[in-house]
Design an enzyme around this catalytic site. Structure first.
Site, short mmCIF file in Angstrom:
data_model
loop_
_atom_site.label_atom_id
_atom_site.label_comp_id
_atom_site.label_asym_id
_atom_site.label_seq_id
_atom_site.Cartn_x
_atom_site.Cartn_y
_atom_site.Cartn_z
NE ARG A 77 -2.37 -1.98 3.13
CZ ARG A 77 -2.95 -2.31 4.26
NH1 ARG A 77 -4.19 -1.96 4.49
NH2 ARG A 77 -2.31 -2.99 5.17
CD GLU A 114 1.85 -6.46 13.03
OE1 GLU A 114 0.93 -5.95 12.40
OE2 GLU A 114 3.04 -6.10 12.84
#
Length: 190
Positions: A77, A114
């Site tokens: 993105r 994460e």
């Protein structure tokens, strides 16, 4: 120095940021347990698909480093953001790719997410990076590994990271703590 560099009042900066934040908050879709259980994914696709939202985000991000002479958009993105911001600033844009997507030679850096690990790459030749003043762009700052890895790639190539900017920062994951000395702009902080 970018032809668009200008000194702006604090009021104008706050106004621009508030407009962009309003659009991001209104249009972001949230997905629980994606891409893995326990992760809450911020889908910014509706923000980018909305002309007013996208324009407000690009305007805000471009204002974070008007003196950049190169914009780096992080896969994937960040490519959209990078192209828009580079167009506004009158600079070039470099796509920071996921590992294995660029032909050699490349400069590569592994990092932790994460929910796993990954690698980023930039071209080792073909684009002169030494001495360039780079604005790093990504959509979300979470644990910080992606942004820090991208910064390390450009620093290894001899570029200077003058600023980083993201649309959304998840402050509770403390990703800002592992970044370098460059300033970081976040349109929305959660």
């Amino acid at each position: 120095m970018s032809k668009h560099a200008a000194i702006e009042s604090d009021d104008r900066v706050a106004e621009r940021t508030a407009l962009a934040a309003e659009q991001v908050e209104r249009l972001t879709r949230w997905h629980d347990d994606f891409p893995t259980p326990g992760v809450r994914f911020a889908d910014l696709t509706p923000v980018f698909a909305d002309p007013e939202g996208f324009r407000a985000v690009i305007d805000c991000l471009a204002a974070s480093a008007p003196d950049a002479d190169l914009v780096a958009g992080i896969d994937a993105r960040g490519f959209l953001l990078g192209a828009g911001v580079a167009t506004m600033l009158g600079t070039g844009v470099v796509a920071v790719r996921k590992g294995g997507k660029l032909p050699p030679p490349v400069i590569s850096r592994e990092y932790s997410l994460e929910y796993g690990s990954a690698a980023l790459e930039i071209p080792a030749n073909g684009v002169e990076l030494a001495g360039r003043r780079v604005l790093l762009l990504d959509d979300v700052l979470a644990t910080g590994g992606t942004l820090a890895a991208a910064a390390a790639l450009f620093q290894e190539a001899g570029a200077e990271i003058i600023s980083a900017a993201v649309v959304l920062e998840l402050e509770f994951l403390n990703g800002r703590a592992i970044q370098g000395d460059y300033p970081i702009t976040s349109i929305v902080k959660l």
